[in-house]
Design a protein around this motif. Structure first.
Motif, PDB file in Angstrom:
ATOM      1  N   ARG A 164      -0.423   9.265  52.449  1.00 56.50           N
ATOM      2  CA  ARG A 164      -1.724   9.201  52.235  1.00 56.50           C
ATOM      3  C   ARG A 164      -1.891   7.606  51.400  1.00 56.50           C
ATOM      4  NH1 ARG A 164      -2.038  13.126  46.386  1.00 56.50           N
ATOM      5  NH2 ARG A 164      -4.307  12.373  46.101  1.00 56.50           N
ATOM      6  N   MET A 165      -3.635   7.136  52.139  1.00 59.02           N
ATOM      7  CA  MET A 165      -4.018   5.881  52.322  1.00 59.02           C
ATOM      8  C   MET A 165      -4.259   6.029  50.367  1.00 59.02           C
ATOM      9  SD  MET A 165      -6.311   6.586  55.551  1.00 59.02           S
ATOM     10  CE  MET A 165      -6.333   4.461  55.511  1.00 59.02           C
ATOM     11  N   GLY A 166      -4.889   4.325  50.694  1.00 60.26           N
ATOM     12  CA  GLY A 166      -5.529   4.350  49.065  1.00 60.26           C
ATOM     13  C   GLY A 166      -4.780   3.609  48.051  1.00 60.26           C
ATOM     14  N   THR A 167      -3.247   4.316  47.709  1.00 60.71           N
ATOM     15  CA  THR A 167      -2.348   4.106  47.192  1.00 60.71           C
ATOM     16  C   THR A 167      -2.336   2.656  46.410  1.00 60.71           C
ATOM     17  OG1 THR A 167      -0.512   3.147  49.243  1.00 60.71           O
ATOM     18  CG2 THR A 167      -0.821   5.259  47.937  1.00 60.71           C
ATOM     19  N   ASN A 168      -3.052   1.181  47.421  1.00 64.92           N
ATOM     20  CA  ASN A 168      -3.168   0.383  46.841  1.00 64.92           C
ATOM     21  C   ASN A 168      -4.793  -0.363  46.050  1.00 64.92           C
ATOM     22  OD1 ASN A 168      -4.789   0.166  49.237  1.00 64.92           O
ATOM     23  ND2 ASN A 168      -3.503  -1.637  49.642  1.00 64.92           N
ATOM     24  N   GLY A 169      -5.647   0.751  46.027  1.00 63.03           N
ATOM     25  CA  GLY A 169      -6.709   1.330  45.967  1.00 63.03           C
ATOM     26  C   GLY A 169      -7.638   1.419  46.794  1.00 63.03           C
ATOM     27  N   VAL A 170      -7.207   1.054  48.139  1.00 63.45           N
ATOM     28  CA  VAL A 170      -8.347   0.719  49.049  1.00 63.45           C
ATOM     29  C   VAL A 170      -8.367   1.828  50.328  1.00 63.45           C
ATOM     30  CG1 VAL A 170      -9.765  -1.065  50.571  1.00 63.45           C
ATOM     31  CG2 VAL A 170      -8.303  -1.370  48.887  1.00 63.45           C
ATOM     32  N   PRO A 204     -12.185   3.154  47.540  1.00 64.87           N
ATOM     33  CA  PRO A 204     -11.053   3.681  46.651  1.00 64.87           C
ATOM     34  C   PRO A 204     -10.460   5.340  46.555  1.00 64.87           C
ATOM     35  CG  PRO A 204     -12.308   3.711  45.442  1.00 64.87           C
ATOM     36  CD  PRO A 204     -13.345   3.430  46.630  1.00 64.87           C
ATOM     37  N   GLU A 205      -9.746   5.846  47.150  1.00 61.96           N
ATOM     38  CA  GLU A 205      -9.930   7.228  46.385  1.00 61.96           C
ATOM     39  C   GLU A 205     -10.209   7.431  44.691  1.00 61.96           C
ATOM     40  OE1 GLU A 205      -5.237   9.327  47.136  1.00 61.96           O
ATOM     41  OE2 GLU A 205      -6.226  10.504  45.160  1.00 61.96           O
ATOM     42  N   GLY A 206     -10.780   8.761  44.757  1.00 63.54           N
ATOM     43  CA  GLY A 206     -11.068   8.985  43.643  1.00 63.54           C
ATOM     44  C   GLY A 206     -12.941   8.841  43.036  1.00 63.54           C
ATOM     45  N   PHE A 207     -13.423  10.017  42.349  1.00 64.72           N
ATOM     46  CA  PHE A 207     -14.611   9.596  42.184  1.00 64.72           C
ATOM     47  C   PHE A 207     -15.066   8.228  40.965  1.00 64.72           C
ATOM     48  CE2 PHE A 207     -13.559  13.767  44.490  1.00 64.72           C
ATOM     49  CZ  PHE A 207     -14.771  13.747  45.400  1.00 64.72           C
ATOM     50  N   ASP A 208     -13.924   8.636  40.283  1.00 62.60           N
ATOM     51  CA  ASP A 208     -14.119   8.122  39.211  1.00 62.60           C
ATOM     52  C   ASP A 208     -14.218   6.151  39.896  1.00 62.60           C
ATOM     53  OD1 ASP A 208     -14.012   9.740  37.837  1.00 62.60           O
ATOM     54  OD2 ASP A 208     -11.575   9.550  36.709  1.00 62.60           O
ATOM     55  N   ALA A 209     -12.685   6.310  40.490  1.00 67.97           N
ATOM     56  CA  ALA A 209     -12.577   4.679  40.568  1.00 67.97           C
ATOM     57  C   ALA A 209     -13.704   4.575  41.859  1.00 67.97           C
ATOM     58  CB  ALA A 209     -11.556   4.674  41.802  1.00 67.97           C
ATOM     59  N   PHE A 210     -14.370   4.780  42.657  1.00 72.60           N
ATOM     60  CA  PHE A 210     -15.704   5.115  43.066  1.00 72.60           C
ATOM     61  C   PHE A 210     -16.615   4.663  42.896  1.00 72.60           C
ATOM     62  CE2 PHE A 210     -19.593   7.171  46.181  1.00 72.60           C
ATOM     63  CZ  PHE A 210     -18.700   6.199  46.939  1.00 72.60           C
ATOM     64  N   TYR A 235     -13.179  12.432  51.764  1.00 73.81           N
ATOM     65  CA  TYR A 235     -12.530  11.117  52.476  1.00 73.81           C
ATOM     66  C   TYR A 235     -11.919  10.818  50.718  1.00 73.81           C
ATOM     67  CZ  TYR A 235     -12.251  11.272  57.559  1.00 73.81           C
ATOM     68  OH  TYR A 235     -12.440  11.468  58.541  1.00 73.81           O
ATOM     69  N   LEU A 236     -12.678  11.013  49.855  1.00 71.54           N
ATOM     70  CA  LEU A 236     -12.956  10.611  48.149  1.00 71.54           C
ATOM     71  C   LEU A 236     -12.171  11.351  47.813  1.00 71.54           C
ATOM     72  CD1 LEU A 236     -17.355   9.495  46.899  1.00 71.54           C
ATOM     73  CD2 LEU A 236     -14.247   7.493  47.425  1.00 71.54           C
ATOM     74  N   SER A 237     -12.063  11.925  47.875  1.00 74.40           N
ATOM     75  CA  SER A 237     -10.674  13.192  47.384  1.00 74.40           C
ATOM     76  C   SER A 237      -9.170  12.977  47.911  1.00 74.40           C
ATOM     77  CB  SER A 237     -11.469  15.051  48.183  1.00 74.40           C
ATOM     78  OG  SER A 237     -12.404  15.466  47.681  1.00 74.40           O
ATOM     79  N   SER A 238      -8.998  12.979  49.166  1.00 74.72           N
ATOM     80  CA  SER A 238      -8.063  12.066  49.712  1.00 74.72           C
ATOM     81  C   SER A 238      -7.853  11.288  50.794  1.00 74.72           C
ATOM     82  CB  SER A 238      -6.469  13.384  49.114  1.00 74.72           C
ATOM     83  OG  SER A 238      -6.840  14.129  50.097  1.00 74.72           O
ATOM     84  N   SER A 239      -7.132  10.670  51.031  1.00 76.05           N
ATOM     85  CA  SER A 239      -7.173  10.475  52.863  1.00 76.05           C
ATOM     86  C   SER A 239      -5.891   9.861  53.347  1.00 76.05           C
ATOM     87  CB  SER A 239      -8.128   8.727  53.146  1.00 76.05           C
ATOM     88  OG  SER A 239      -9.345   9.565  52.415  1.00 76.05           O
ATOM     89  N   TRP A 240      -5.729  10.517  54.321  1.00 71.58           N
ATOM     90  CA  TRP A 240      -4.051  10.760  54.689  1.00 71.58           C
ATOM     91  C   TRP A 240      -4.355   9.843  56.420  1.00 71.58           C
ATOM     92  CZ3 TRP A 240      -1.567  12.775  51.479  1.00 71.58           C
ATOM     93  CH2 TRP A 240      -1.569  13.570  50.692  1.00 71.58           C
ATOM     94  N   ARG A 241      -3.369   9.353  56.403  1.00 70.94           N
ATOM     95  CA  ARG A 241      -2.639   9.085  57.767  1.00 70.94           C
ATOM     96  C   ARG A 241      -1.777   9.890  59.005  1.00 70.94           C
ATOM     97  NH1 ARG A 241      -3.562   2.611  58.137  1.00 70.94           N
ATOM     98  NH2 ARG A 241      -5.231   2.341  58.241  1.00 70.94           N
ATOM     99  N   PRO A 288      -2.701  -0.609  55.604  1.00 73.30           N
ATOM    100  CA  PRO A 288      -2.879   0.534  55.327  1.00 73.30           C
ATOM    101  C   PRO A 288      -4.173   0.939  54.471  1.00 73.30           C
ATOM    102  CG  PRO A 288      -2.739  -1.652  53.036  1.00 73.30           C
ATOM    103  CD  PRO A 288      -2.526  -1.581  54.576  1.00 73.30           C
ATOM    104  N   TYR A 289      -5.243  -0.045  55.470  1.00 67.76           N
ATOM    105  CA  TYR A 289      -6.475   0.572  54.714  1.00 67.76           C
ATOM    106  C   TYR A 289      -7.336   0.358  56.700  1.00 67.76           C
ATOM    107  CZ  TYR A 289      -7.102  -4.457  53.813  1.00 67.76           C
ATOM    108  OH  TYR A 289      -6.868  -5.465  54.142  1.00 67.76           O
ATOM    109  N   ASN A 290      -8.574   0.605  56.187  1.00 70.42           N
ATOM    110  CA  ASN A 290      -9.376   0.589  57.653  1.00 70.42           C
ATOM    111  C   ASN A 290     -10.150  -0.557  56.956  1.00 70.42           C
ATOM    112  OD1 ASN A 290      -7.678   3.099  59.098  1.00 70.42           O
ATOM    113  ND2 ASN A 290      -9.639   4.118  58.107  1.00 70.42           N
TER     114      ASN A 290
END
Ligand SMILES: Cc1cc2nc3c(=O)[nH]c(=O)nc-3n(C[C@H](O)[C@H](O)[C@H](O)COP(=O)(O)OP(=O)(O)OC[C@H]3O[C@@H](n4cnc5c(N)ncnc54)[C@H](O)[C@@H]3O)c2cc1C
Length: 492
Positions: free
Chosen positions: A87-93, A112-118, A212-218, A324-326
C-alpha cells in the motif's frame, strides 16, 4: 457456467485480452489468444536490462483494498493471491506534485490516500477556494461509490448512469470560479488518462482520481510476473495462448466473422473474434466492404492520446533509496493548465546497492518523424544519439529535483516508435483512443462492431489503465452474453 461450444479467438494478450479470456473461459467458452510478441502480457510485461527489471505499463494501481473495484476484479478473475502488492500513502503521500512556478501556482501538493485527507490538503493549499473544493470533492466521493458499486456494469437505470457527468471538467472548474493553482492540482487526474483538463469529461476525471484516492498500491513483483499470473490462470481454465503469432487479416463473409489469418498465412477459424488491440488496427485487418463506410470513417478519424518517452537508470541506493511515493514535475500555463510533465519513480531493484529510477514524459512525436518508416533495432546512429541526448537532458532535470545521482547507469530508453512497434499502437499512442468531450459520441460503444461475431476489448473500449481495461473486458463480455445472461452468470 454457460453450456456452449463457441470458439473464441482473442487478438492480443495485454491485460485486456487476458482478462476477457479469463472471464469467457470461466463461463465455459473455448478461448484461444493469439499474440504477436514472444511473451504474453502486452504493456503489463516488464523487461530486463543489465539484470534490472524495467516496468512498462504498470507503475502503480488504484483501488485494491478489500471490496474496492480492482480487488473485486482480481478476486473474480482468480489472480489476487498471485499478485502481492504494497500500500502506498502510509506516510501521507501517494504522489508529490512539484510545480514549476508561475505566479498563480503552488510549488508543491501532496496527494494523500482518502477523501478526507485530500479535501484537507486542498483547503490548506487553497484557502480561498473553499466552495469549489467542497463541490468537486463531493462529486469525486459520489463517483467513488458508483465506481466500487460497479454501476457502469450492473447499474439498474442504464449502463451509463455515470456518464451523466459528461461536461468538460475544465468548464465545471471555470463555473465554480476555481483558482489557477487549484486547477493545476485537479488537472493532474485527467493527464493520467492522456486528456487535457479542458476537454476531459467530468466522469473520467472523477473516476481516475477516485480510483487512486480510494487506495494506491505498488506491485511487489515485476510486471512480467503479473502478466504470467494472468496467463497461467487463463491456461488453467483451459484457454490457450499462442505467442509469436501476428494476425494479418480478419476473415469476414457476408458481414459475419469466420476467423483470422496470421502473417504466416495460417488460418484459424472462430465463431467469435475479439480484437483486444486498437480499433484502427482492427479496421486495417478487415476486408473491403466488411463494414459500412460510415463506420470505417468514424474509426479512422478517432484521435488518439499522445505517446510517451521513457528512461530507466540504475542509481546508488545509499544516496537514492526507494521513495514510497511518486513525483510529478509539472509545467503549467498561467491559467493552471498542464503544459508538460515528468513522472519520477525511485524503487528498490533486485540489487541491494542499487535503486531503479524510472522517468516518463510525453513523447514529442515530431522529434521521431524522420524514423517513422523504420523498424525497432534498425533506426541507425542518429536516432540512437537523439535518444541518448533526450534521456540525458531528462536525467539532468531529474537531478535538479531529486538531487545528484552518483554512479548513474542508463539502462534503457524508449521512444514513441518503440511503443508503436512493440504494441502496434497507432503512432505509439499511450492510452489509445482520446477520451475527450469532443469525441464522446465517436468513442461510445467501441466494443461493438458492424461485423457479426466481431467485438473489441482492451483499453480502447471504455477507459485506459488496469481498472479501465478490465472494466472494458467485462463490458465486452456483457455485450457477447446479453445483459440478462451477464447479470445471471457473472457475479462480482
Ligand atoms: C508508459 C505507460 C505507463 C502506464 N502506467 C500505468 C499505471 O501505472 N497504472 C495503470 O493502471 N495503467 C498504466 N498504464 C496503462 C495500462 O498499461 C494500459 O491501459 C493497459 O495495459 C492496456 O492493456 P491492453 O490489453 O488494452 O493493451 P496492450 O497491453 O497494448 O495489449 C495489446 C496486445 O496486442 C498485441 N497485438 C497487437 N497487434 C497484434 C496483432 N496484429 N496480432 C497479435 N497480437 C497483436 C500486442 O503485442 C499486445 O501484447 C500505462 C501505460 C503506459 C504506456
Amino acid at each position: 457456467m454457460l453450456s456452449n461450444s463457441k470458439k473464441v479467438l482473442i487478438i492480443g494478450s495485454g491485460i485486456g485480452g487476458l482478462s476477457t479470456g479469463i472471464i469467457l473461459a470461466k463461463l465455459g467458452y473455448d478461448v484461444r489468444i493469439l499474440e504477436k510478441n514472444r511473451r504474453a502480457g502486452g504493456l503489463l510485461r516488464s523487461y530486463t536490462r543489465d539484470g534490472f527489471e524495467c516496468e512498462t505499463g504498470v507503475h502503480y494501481l488504484g483501488s485494491l483494498a478489500k471490496g474496492q473495484i480492482l480487488d473485486t476484479f482480481f478476486t473474480y478473475l482468480g489472480v489476487k493471491e498471485g499478485i502481492p502488492v504494497s500500500r502506498m500513502g502510509t506516510n501521507g503521500v501517494i504522489d508529490r506534485y512539484l510545480f514549476n512556478a508561475t505566479e498563480s501556482n503552488p510549488l508543491k501538493f501532496d496527494l494523500p490516500e482518502g477523501f478526507d485527507a485530500f479535501e484537507a490538503n486542498l483547503h490548506e493549499g487553497f484557502p480561498r477556494d473553499t466552495k469549489c473544493i467542497q463541490s468537486v470533492v463531493a462529486h469525486i466521493r459520489d463517483t467513488s461509490k458508483q465506481l466500487h458499486n460497479l454501476d457502469l456494469l450492473f447499474g439498474t437505470d442504464n449502463d451509463f448512469s455515470l456518464l451523466d457527468q459528461a461536461e468538460p471538467y475544465g468548464e465545471i472548474l471555470d463555473s465554480l470560479g476555481c483558482s489557477p493553482g487549484l486547477r493545476s492540482v485537479l488537472a493532474m487526474a485527467s493527464s493520467w488518462i492522456g486528456v487535457a483538463v479542458g476537454d476531459c469529461p467530468a466522469y473520467y476525471h472523477n473516476m481516475a482520481l477516485a480510483s487512486y484516492l480510494s487506495s494506491s498500491w505498488r506491485l511487489d513483483i515485476s510486471g512480467a510476473a503479473m502478466a504470467d499470473v494472468f496467463a497461467k490462470r487463463f491456461q488453467n481454465l483451459g484457454g490457450t495462448i499462442q505467442t509469436g503469432s501476428e494476425i494479418d487479416k480478419i476473415i469476414v463473409q457476408n458481414r459475419i466473422v469466420e476467423g483470422v489469418e496470421l502473417i504466416s498465412g495460417e488460418r484459424v477459424d472462430a465463431d467469435i473474434v475479439i480484437g483486444a488491440i486498437h480499433p484502427q488496427m482492427v479496421l486495417k485487418m478487415l476486408p473491403d466492404g466488411a463494414v459500412k463506410p460510415s463506420y470505417r470513417h468514424r474509426i479512422q478519424k478517432l484521435q488518439n492520446t499522445h505517446s510517451i518517452f521513457s528512461v530507466h537508470a540504475s542509481v546508488d541506493a545509499t544516496v537514492h533509496p526507494e521513495k514510497p511515493y511518486n513525483i510529478y514535475n509539472v509545467d503549467t500555463d498561467p491559467a493552471g493548465n498542464i503544459t508538460d510533465l515528468k513522472f519520477y519513480q525511485i524503487r528498490k531493484s533486485g540489487r541491494q546497492e542499487k535503486s531503479l529510477l524510472s522517468i516518463l514524459t510525453s513523447g514529442h512525436d515530431e522529434k521521431w518523424t524522420p524514423w517513422k518508416e523504420s523498424k525497432s533495432g534498425r533506426r541507425g546512429n542518429e536516432y540512437n544519439s537523439l535518444k541518448r541526448d533526450c534521456a540525458e537532458q531528462l536525467l539532468e532535470e531529474a537531478a535538479g529535483v531529486l538531487g545528484n545521482f552518483s554512479n548513474l547507469k542508463l539502462l534503457d530508453v524508449a521512444t514513441p516508435l518503440t511503443l508503436r512497434d512493440w504494441m502496434n499502437s497507432p503512432d505509439g499512442s499511450t492510452y489509445g483512443v482520446l477520451r475527450s468531450t469532443g469525441q464522446t459520441l465517436a468513442t461510445a460503444l467501441l466494443n461493438r462492431t458492424a461485423v457479426k461475431g466481431l467485438y473489441l476489448a482492451g483499453q480502447n473500449v471504455l477507459a485506459p489503465g488496469v481498472i479501465g481495461t478490465i472494466m472494458g473486458s467485462f463490458s465486452t463480455v456483457k455485450l457477447i452474453l446479453g445483459p440478462e445472461n451477464f447479470i445471471k452468470n457473472v457475479s462480482l
